[in-house]
Design a protein around this motif. Structure first.
Motif, mmCIF file in Angstrom:
data_model
loop_
_atom_site.group_PDB
_atom_site.id
_atom_site.type_symbol
_atom_site.label_atom_id
_atom_site.label_comp_id
_atom_site.label_asym_id
_atom_site.label_seq_id
_atom_site.Cartn_x
_atom_site.Cartn_y
_atom_site.Cartn_z
ATOM 1 N N ARG A 75 0.921 -1.597 -0.063
ATOM 2 C CA ARG A 75 -0.286 -0.016 0.107
ATOM 3 C C ARG A 75 0.779 1.670 -0.297
ATOM 4 O O ARG A 75 1.799 0.449 -0.436
ATOM 5 N N THR A 76 0.465 2.200 0.315
ATOM 6 C CA THR A 76 1.528 3.992 0.393
ATOM 7 C C THR A 76 2.219 3.940 0.981
ATOM 8 O O THR A 76 3.865 3.584 0.462
ATOM 9 N N GLY A 109 -5.534 -1.956 -13.099
ATOM 10 C CA GLY A 109 -5.643 -3.345 -11.004
ATOM 11 C C GLY A 109 -4.761 -3.413 -10.646
ATOM 12 O O GLY A 109 -4.693 -4.644 -9.993
ATOM 13 N N HIS A 110 -3.232 -2.983 -11.280
ATOM 14 C CA HIS A 110 -2.037 -3.832 -10.708
ATOM 15 C C HIS A 110 -1.796 -3.780 -9.269
ATOM 16 O O HIS A 110 -1.938 -2.582 -8.892
ATOM 17 N N VAL A 111 -1.333 -4.956 -8.963
ATOM 18 C CA VAL A 111 -0.713 -4.723 -7.227
ATOM 19 C C VAL A 111 0.231 -5.367 -7.035
ATOM 20 O O VAL A 111 0.553 -6.330 -7.510
ATOM 21 N N LYS A 112 0.852 -5.588 -5.956
ATOM 22 C CA LYS A 112 1.958 -5.996 -5.581
ATOM 23 C C LYS A 112 1.965 -6.400 -4.624
ATOM 24 O O LYS A 112 1.660 -6.545 -3.500
ATOM 25 N N ILE A 113 2.106 -7.830 -4.708
ATOM 26 C CA ILE A 113 1.932 -9.115 -3.285
ATOM 27 C C ILE A 113 3.613 -9.523 -3.340
ATOM 28 O O ILE A 113 4.549 -10.126 -3.691
ATOM 29 N N VAL A 114 3.563 -9.391 -1.915
ATOM 30 C CA VAL A 114 4.757 -9.790 -1.096
ATOM 31 C C VAL A 114 4.481 -10.766 -0.653
ATOM 32 O O VAL A 114 3.449 -11.036 0.276
ATOM 33 N N VAL A 115 5.530 -11.453 -0.405
ATOM 34 C CA VAL A 115 5.047 -12.964 -0.003
ATOM 35 C C VAL A 115 6.757 -13.290 1.594
ATOM 36 O O VAL A 115 7.478 -13.047 0.310
ATOM 37 N N LYS A 116 6.832 -13.357 2.224
ATOM 38 C CA LYS A 116 7.657 -13.457 3.260
ATOM 39 C C LYS A 116 8.020 -14.854 4.262
ATOM 40 O O LYS A 116 7.328 -14.587 4.693
ATOM 41 N N LYS A 132 0.188 -8.281 -9.762
ATOM 42 C CA LYS A 132 -1.004 -9.287 -10.225
ATOM 43 C C LYS A 132 -2.079 -7.533 -11.024
ATOM 44 O O LYS A 132 -1.707 -7.092 -10.156
ATOM 45 N N ASN A 133 -2.467 -8.114 -12.018
ATOM 46 C CA ASN A 133 -3.334 -6.844 -12.156
ATOM 47 C C ASN A 133 -4.953 -7.919 -11.408
ATOM 48 O O ASN A 133 -6.219 -7.960 -12.196
ATOM 49 N N TRP A 134 -4.781 -7.609 -10.454
ATOM 50 C CA TRP A 134 -6.147 -8.170 -9.219
ATOM 51 C C TRP A 134 -6.811 -7.045 -8.736
ATOM 52 O O TRP A 134 -7.882 -7.792 -8.012
ATOM 53 N N GLY A 135 -6.665 -6.004 -8.640
ATOM 54 C CA GLY A 135 -7.159 -5.468 -8.256
ATOM 55 C C GLY A 135 -8.025 -4.820 -8.380
ATOM 56 O O GLY A 135 -7.921 -5.044 -10.059
ATOM 57 N N ILE A 136 -8.673 -3.854 -7.671
ATOM 58 C CA ILE A 136 -10.073 -3.025 -8.888
ATOM 59 C C ILE A 136 -9.051 -1.780 -9.596
ATOM 60 O O ILE A 136 -7.895 -0.772 -8.926
ATOM 61 N N PRO A 137 -9.418 -1.911 -10.723
ATOM 62 C CA PRO A 137 -8.451 -0.513 -11.880
ATOM 63 C C PRO A 137 -8.648 0.773 -10.866
ATOM 64 O O PRO A 137 -10.267 1.214 -10.484
ATOM 65 N N THR A 138 -7.912 1.919 -11.030
ATOM 66 C CA THR A 138 -7.634 2.857 -10.147
ATOM 67 C C THR A 138 -7.939 4.079 -11.687
ATOM 68 O O THR A 138 -7.281 4.301 -12.980
ATOM 69 N N ALA A 151 -6.554 2.518 -0.118
ATOM 70 C CA ALA A 151 -6.749 3.169 -1.737
ATOM 71 C C ALA A 151 -5.084 2.657 -2.092
ATOM 72 O O ALA A 151 -3.835 2.250 -1.400
ATOM 73 N N ALA A 152 -4.648 2.692 -3.761
ATOM 74 C CA ALA A 152 -3.563 2.943 -4.267
ATOM 75 C C ALA A 152 -2.867 4.240 -3.141
ATOM 76 O O ALA A 152 -2.921 4.996 -3.197
ATOM 77 N N ALA A 153 -1.114 4.317 -3.678
ATOM 78 C CA ALA A 153 -0.175 4.812 -3.407
ATOM 79 C C ALA A 153 -0.904 6.458 -3.689
ATOM 80 O O ALA A 153 -0.606 7.369 -2.707
#
Length: 209
Positions: A75-76, A109-116, A132-138, A151-153
């Protein structure tokens, strides 16, 4: 004069102690004994849900069971946790979590998915990132979208942006002020020592007569 010198030395010791306490957080212990895990990500998109699948194996290719993984979306100013509170791999080294359907993303709809992997007793920390483009497009005109914490950044609340920016400036100001104080203290200590040496010199000269 001696009491002032002792006070300055005591103040310097306090500053050094505080600096050591904060700096100690950067020290890591036992890292040489940990192993490297291999985590691969797969993404399942069907009509019912979007699923993130992670598979963990060791260096020999054997599945790692009961390994705790943390899933986030960037997120932001921070990472938004997704999935359950604990996400552990099964006997096949696999864990699956659903991706939120109502999470806003960037344009397209692009979002950055992080796995740790974090603070494991057996495996080194690991971070994987993918988009991935799994988010709701801005919308292209991002200012038309309602600002919110999730919301997105580009659409973070103005008050949040100002608050975080102000906090960063205050932190840097405090760091600069501490450095300035340490410089002044060092200069005062040097002047005190010089004056003390001069007094001893003149005292020796007078006693020699």
């Amino acid at each position: 004069m001696k009491s002032e010198t002792k006070l300055i030395c005591y103040f310097l010791e306090v500053i050094m102690a505080v600096t050591f306490i904060f700096g100690a957080n950067t020290i890591s212990y036992g890292q040489d004994d940990l192993q490297d895990a291999i985590v691969t990500l797969s993404f399942i998109d069907n009509n019912e849900a979007k699923i993130i699948q992670a598979k963990a194996t060791d260096q020999d290719g054997s599945p790692i069971e009961d390994l705790e993984l943390y899933f986030y979306v960037q997120r932001t100013f921070s990472l938004l946790p997704i999935g359950d509170f604990f996400n552990t791999t099964d006997e096949n080294g696999i864990v699956e979590i659903p991706f939120p359907e109502d999470l806003p993303g960037a344009v397209g709809g692009h979002v950055k998915i992080v796995v740790k992997i974090l603070e494991s007793d057996i495996y080194n920390d690991l971070t994987l990132e993918t988009i991935k483009n799994w988010g709701i497009p801005t919308p292209v005109d991002q200012f038309e979208e309602k600002r919110s914490l999730w919301a997105a950044a580009a659409n973070a609340p103005i008050t949040l942006v100002i608050s975080v920016s102000g906090m960063i400036l205050v932190i840097w100001f405090i760091i600069g002020y501490i450095i300035f104080i340490l410089y002044k203290i060092g200069k005062i200590k040097s002047d005190v020592h010089s004056q003390f040496n001069e007094e001893n010199y003149f005292k020796d000269v007078i006693e020699s007569f």
